[in-house]
Design a protein around this motif. Sequence first.
Motif, short mmCIF file in Angstrom:
data_model
loop_
_atom_site.label_atom_id
_atom_site.label_comp_id
_atom_site.label_asym_id
_atom_site.label_seq_id
_atom_site.Cartn_x
_atom_site.Cartn_y
_atom_site.Cartn_z
N GLY A 161 -14.65 51.45 23.61
CA GLY A 161 -13.59 52.12 24.48
C GLY A 161 -12.57 50.79 25.13
O GLY A 161 -11.63 50.88 25.14
N ALA A 162 -13.25 49.78 25.46
CA ALA A 162 -12.76 48.73 26.25
C ALA A 162 -12.00 47.88 25.00
O ALA A 162 -10.76 47.80 25.35
N LEU A 163 -12.48 47.94 23.99
CA LEU A 163 -11.82 47.20 22.88
C LEU A 163 -10.65 47.64 22.40
O LEU A 163 -9.51 47.38 22.13
N LEU A 164 -10.63 49.43 22.50
CA LEU A 164 -9.66 49.91 22.01
C LEU A 164 -8.48 49.81 22.79
O LEU A 164 -7.27 49.98 22.42
N VAL A 165 -8.67 49.64 24.21
CA VAL A 165 -7.47 49.39 24.94
C VAL A 165 -6.61 48.07 24.60
O VAL A 165 -5.26 48.13 24.27
N GLY A 166 -7.18 46.98 24.38
CA GLY A 166 -6.48 45.92 23.88
C GLY A 166 -6.10 45.77 22.53
O GLY A 166 -4.87 45.21 22.19
N VAL A 167 -6.54 46.53 21.61
CA VAL A 167 -6.38 46.54 20.34
C VAL A 167 -4.90 47.53 20.37
O VAL A 167 -3.93 47.10 19.60
N ALA A 168 -4.94 48.52 21.15
CA ALA A 168 -3.71 49.57 20.93
C ALA A 168 -2.68 48.58 21.45
O ALA A 168 -1.53 48.90 20.93
N ALA A 169 -2.87 48.11 22.58
CA ALA A 169 -1.85 47.27 23.24
C ALA A 169 -1.21 46.21 22.35
O ALA A 169 -0.14 45.76 22.17
N ALA A 170 -2.16 45.42 21.71
CA ALA A 170 -1.57 44.55 20.62
C ALA A 170 -0.87 44.85 19.61
O ALA A 170 0.17 44.32 18.96
N LYS A 171 -1.32 46.01 19.01
CA LYS A 171 -0.48 46.55 17.97
C LYS A 171 0.70 47.22 18.24
O LYS A 171 1.66 46.94 17.71
N ALA A 172 0.86 47.54 19.58
CA ALA A 172 2.19 48.09 19.95
C ALA A 172 3.05 46.77 20.24
O ALA A 172 4.20 46.97 19.83
N LEU A 173 2.54 45.90 20.56
CA LEU A 173 3.37 44.60 20.93
C LEU A 173 3.87 44.21 19.54
O LEU A 173 5.03 43.55 19.75
N ALA A 174 2.89 43.82 18.99
CA ALA A 174 3.34 43.17 17.40
C ALA A 174 4.31 43.93 16.67
O ALA A 174 5.26 43.55 16.18
N TYR A 175 4.05 45.41 16.90
CA TYR A 175 5.14 45.87 16.11
C TYR A 175 6.47 46.19 16.97
O TYR A 175 7.48 46.10 16.39
N ALA A 176 6.48 46.32 18.04
CA ALA A 176 8.05 46.28 18.99
C ALA A 176 8.61 45.04 18.68
O ALA A 176 9.51 44.90 18.58
N LEU A 177 7.83 43.79 18.70
CA LEU A 177 8.49 42.28 18.58
C LEU A 177 8.53 42.04 17.20
O LEU A 177 9.07 41.01 16.91
N ASN A 178 7.85 42.63 16.17
CA ASN A 178 7.87 42.40 14.91
C ASN A 178 7.26 41.03 14.84
O ASN A 178 7.78 40.06 14.04
N LYS A 179 6.21 40.78 15.42
CA LYS A 179 5.47 39.64 15.12
C LYS A 179 4.18 39.82 14.64
O LYS A 179 3.51 40.93 14.47
N PRO A 180 3.44 38.79 13.86
CA PRO A 180 2.20 38.79 13.07
C PRO A 180 1.14 39.31 14.27
O PRO A 180 0.94 38.92 15.30
N LEU A 181 0.12 40.30 13.67
CA LEU A 181 -0.93 40.37 14.63
C LEU A 181 -2.18 39.92 13.94
O LEU A 181 -2.38 39.78 12.66
N VAL A 182 -3.08 39.37 14.80
CA VAL A 182 -4.10 38.71 14.39
C VAL A 182 -5.54 39.26 15.03
O VAL A 182 -5.46 39.41 16.14
N ALA A 183 -6.50 39.81 14.44
CA ALA A 183 -7.72 40.39 14.86
C ALA A 183 -8.94 38.94 15.36
O ALA A 183 -8.84 38.26 14.21
N VAL A 184 -9.44 38.88 16.20
CA VAL A 184 -10.35 38.01 16.57
C VAL A 184 -11.73 38.60 16.94
O VAL A 184 -11.69 39.32 17.58
N HIS A 185 -12.75 37.73 16.16
CA HIS A 185 -13.99 38.30 16.72
C HIS A 185 -14.54 37.45 17.72
O HIS A 185 -14.04 36.45 18.23
N HIS A 186 -15.13 38.30 18.82
CA HIS A 186 -15.37 37.69 20.13
C HIS A 186 -16.20 36.41 20.01
O HIS A 186 -16.01 35.75 20.85
N ILE A 187 -17.31 36.06 19.44
CA ILE A 187 -17.85 35.05 19.04
C ILE A 187 -17.22 33.92 18.80
O ILE A 187 -17.13 32.80 19.21
#
Length: 331
Positions: free
Chosen positions: A86-112
């Motif tokens: 649930g906590a991860l989803l908040v960050g992921v949703a925000a990052a996808k929205a920002l990347a889409y709105a800004l037309n910038k690359p989105l990168v997924a990062v593993h916590h470790i």
Amino acid sequence: MVTLGLETSCDETSVALVEGGESILASLISSQVELHQAYGGVVPELASRRHLTNLLPVLAETLRRASLGLAQVDTVAVTHAPGLVGALLVGVAAAKALAYALNKPLVAVHHIEAHIYANLLRPSPPAFPWVCLVASGGHSELILVRGHGDYARLGRTRDDAAGEAFDKVARAFGLSYPGGPALERLAAQGDPSALVLPVARLEEGSFDFSFSGLKTATLTRRGQYGDAHLAASFQLAVVTALVDKTVAAAKACRVGTVALAGGVAANDTLRSQLREVCRQEGMTVLIPPKELCTDNGAMVAAAGHHKRLAGKTADLHLNAVANLPLTGWAS
């Protein structure tokens, strides 16, 4: 290239702006310690809701401190695994929205991976390869870092992680949450040589860790020794196991540099003992500042920068994953 890093994997809401993968322009962490203290640990649903409340204000303040606007962000990086889903989803949703709105690359990062990259947030990043000890509340791993995105797991915990063992012993002692720092403060009042607690060695050649027996041995001795002496002895046993296995793994891999990462890396005894043993062995040691040991957006941005350079971007179907091994680790 400016990378925006978002971190919401557990109970810290963090946003950072990092330039060139190594220069922190601004980094902000909003902790939830007070929220979870009454429960003695992180309550996932409460953590997720607090991320929803905190993320946008933290983002706005981070941009203000860096004197940047969103239009100046080149890459959006976010922790997507592992962690509280649930906590991860908040960050992921925000990052996808920002990347889409800004037309910038989105990168997924593993916590470790992000924790490992905390060691690269410096003007002169260390040359590869090196062995990194990642020690936190949920992880105790020894990783051979051969290059960007190129890892091999050398060892891991077979039961409790180091931070988990600290927290469980602290709770049994009636200490406040978070348990690790509270136990460290208690240990500072005791004598670590008051008693000798067992350090699991496991089979010959293994770089795995085991702290379950140590935890039990500590708790069964309550009443025989003062809690401060017990805490000091317990801490020394954990640190000895971590340092010995890390240095042994580096020797086995013929690597002259070792690194430290994760929340437990903020422990002063671990930091000082690893430095001293590496000095005796003629090894170089990398230890991030304490503010980069706990979960933070700067380490996410650093990892995201290098993944972007390697062309490892994500699409808007990116989802949060609660449990995911770091790609490239040995089985």
